[in-house]
Motif scaffolding. Structure first.
Motif, PDB file in Angstrom:
ATOM      1  N   TRP A  41       0.828  -1.210   0.000  1.00 10.23           N
ATOM      2  CA  TRP A  41       0.000   0.000   0.000  1.00 10.23           C
ATOM      3  C   TRP A  41       0.860   1.257   0.000  1.00 10.23           C
ATOM      4  O   TRP A  41       0.522   2.252  -0.653  1.00 10.23           O
ATOM      5  CB  TRP A  41      -0.949  -0.001   1.188  1.00 10.23           C
ATOM      6  CG  TRP A  41      -2.062  -0.973   0.982  1.00 10.23           C
ATOM      7  CD1 TRP A  41      -2.202  -2.183   1.591  1.00 10.23           C
ATOM      8  CD2 TRP A  41      -3.172  -0.836   0.100  1.00 10.23           C
ATOM      9  NE1 TRP A  41      -3.337  -2.804   1.138  1.00 10.23           N
ATOM     10  CE2 TRP A  41      -3.953  -1.997   0.223  1.00 10.23           C
ATOM     11  CE3 TRP A  41      -3.569   0.147  -0.787  1.00 10.23           C
ATOM     12  CZ2 TRP A  41      -5.112  -2.196  -0.515  1.00 10.23           C
ATOM     13  CZ3 TRP A  41      -4.734  -0.045  -1.520  1.00 10.23           C
ATOM     14  CH2 TRP A  41      -5.489  -1.200  -1.386  1.00 10.23           C
ATOM     15  N   ILE A  42       1.996   1.224   0.719  1.00 12.79           N
ATOM     16  CA  ILE A  42       2.905   2.372   0.714  1.00 12.79           C
ATOM     17  C   ILE A  42       3.492   2.556  -0.688  1.00 12.79           C
ATOM     18  O   ILE A  42       3.587   3.677  -1.195  1.00 12.79           O
ATOM     19  CB  ILE A  42       4.010   2.184   1.771  1.00 12.79           C
ATOM     20  CG1 ILE A  42       3.392   2.250   3.172  1.00 12.79           C
ATOM     21  CG2 ILE A  42       5.113   3.209   1.603  1.00 12.79           C
ATOM     22  CD1 ILE A  42       4.340   1.828   4.280  1.00 12.79           C
ATOM     23  N   PHE A  48       1.327   6.633  -7.033  1.00 12.18           N
ATOM     24  CA  PHE A  48       0.308   7.597  -7.429  1.00 12.18           C
ATOM     25  C   PHE A  48       0.728   9.037  -7.146  1.00 12.18           C
ATOM     26  O   PHE A  48       0.432   9.943  -7.925  1.00 12.18           O
ATOM     27  CB  PHE A  48      -1.032   7.284  -6.772  1.00 12.18           C
ATOM     28  CG  PHE A  48      -1.790   6.203  -7.490  1.00 12.18           C
ATOM     29  CD1 PHE A  48      -2.229   6.380  -8.780  1.00 12.18           C
ATOM     30  CD2 PHE A  48      -2.057   4.999  -6.858  1.00 12.18           C
ATOM     31  CE1 PHE A  48      -2.920   5.387  -9.445  1.00 12.18           C
ATOM     32  CE2 PHE A  48      -2.749   4.000  -7.514  1.00 12.18           C
ATOM     33  CZ  PHE A  48      -3.183   4.190  -8.818  1.00 12.18           C
ATOM     34  N   ILE A  49       1.434   9.259  -6.046  1.00  9.01           N
ATOM     35  CA  ILE A  49       1.921  10.610  -5.750  1.00  9.01           C
ATOM     36  C   ILE A  49       2.924  11.049  -6.810  1.00  9.01           C
ATOM     37  O   ILE A  49       2.856  12.178  -7.318  1.00  9.01           O
ATOM     38  CB  ILE A  49       2.527  10.661  -4.330  1.00  9.01           C
ATOM     39  CG1 ILE A  49       1.406  10.531  -3.300  1.00  9.01           C
ATOM     40  CG2 ILE A  49       3.312  11.946  -4.123  1.00  9.01           C
ATOM     41  CD1 ILE A  49       1.901  10.339  -1.883  1.00  9.01           C
ATOM     42  N   THR A  55       2.583  14.426 -13.862  1.00  9.53           N
ATOM     43  CA  THR A  55       1.577  14.851 -14.830  1.00  9.53           C
ATOM     44  C   THR A  55       1.124  16.299 -14.597  1.00  9.53           C
ATOM     45  O   THR A  55       0.589  16.913 -15.514  1.00  9.53           O
ATOM     46  CB  THR A  55       0.357  13.921 -14.805  1.00  9.53           C
ATOM     47  OG1 THR A  55      -0.183  13.884 -13.486  1.00  9.53           O
ATOM     48  CG2 THR A  55       0.723  12.545 -15.280  1.00  9.53           C
ATOM     49  N   ARG A  56       1.344  16.857 -13.422  1.00 11.27           N
ATOM     50  CA  ARG A  56       0.920  18.230 -13.158  1.00 11.27           C
ATOM     51  C   ARG A  56       1.996  19.257 -13.483  1.00 11.27           C
ATOM     52  O   ARG A  56       1.738  20.445 -13.429  1.00 11.27           O
ATOM     53  CB  ARG A  56       0.473  18.368 -11.717  1.00 11.27           C
ATOM     54  CG  ARG A  56      -0.815  17.597 -11.457  1.00 11.27           C
ATOM     55  CD  ARG A  56      -1.408  17.871 -10.126  1.00 11.27           C
ATOM     56  NE  ARG A  56      -1.594  19.269  -9.815  1.00 11.27           N
ATOM     57  CZ  ARG A  56      -2.713  19.959 -10.024  1.00 11.27           C
ATOM     58  NH1 ARG A  56      -3.724  19.367 -10.587  1.00 11.27           N
ATOM     59  NH2 ARG A  56      -2.799  21.222  -9.661  1.00 11.27           N
ATOM     60  N   ARG A  57       3.203  18.797 -13.804  1.00 14.40           N
ATOM     61  CA  ARG A  57       4.272  19.735 -14.177  1.00 14.40           C
ATOM     62  C   ARG A  57       3.922  20.413 -15.487  1.00 14.40           C
ATOM     63  O   ARG A  57       3.511  19.760 -16.444  1.00 14.40           O
ATOM     64  CB  ARG A  57       5.583  18.998 -14.343  1.00 14.40           C
ATOM     65  CG  ARG A  57       6.295  18.869 -13.059  1.00 14.40           C
ATOM     66  CD  ARG A  57       7.736  18.612 -13.283  1.00 14.40           C
ATOM     67  NE  ARG A  57       8.330  18.392 -11.974  1.00 14.40           N
ATOM     68  CZ  ARG A  57       9.434  17.775 -11.771  1.00 14.40           C
ATOM     69  NH1 ARG A  57      10.108  17.302 -12.795  1.00 14.40           N
ATOM     70  NH2 ARG A  57       9.890  17.622 -10.562  1.00 14.40           N
TER      71      ARG A  57
END
Length: 60
Positions: A41-42, A48-49, A55-57
């Motif tokens: 899970w980690i 995902f982080i 993708t936000r750059r």
């Protein structure tokens, strides 16, 4: 003819119920599943982080 088709339907339904009762259910309390692993899970959260950050750059 209608009684024959009704009888056939009942026989098919009863045979399906009889076959469903033969299913083997494995209940093992001490066994851990893959989704119970906290390291997994980690790793998924880190993936995902990183994916969101990449993708936000904005390109200049």
């Amino acid at each position: 003819m209608r009684a024959f088709s009704l009888t056939t339907l009942v026989i098919v339904a009863l045979s399906a119920v009889a076959q469903a009762q033969d299913a083997l259910i494995d209940i093992d309390i001490d066994k851990t599943e893959w989704y119970e692993n906290p390291i997994l899970w980690i790793g998924v959260a880190a993936f995902f982080i990183i994916l969101i950050v990449v993708t936000r750059r904005k390109s200049a």
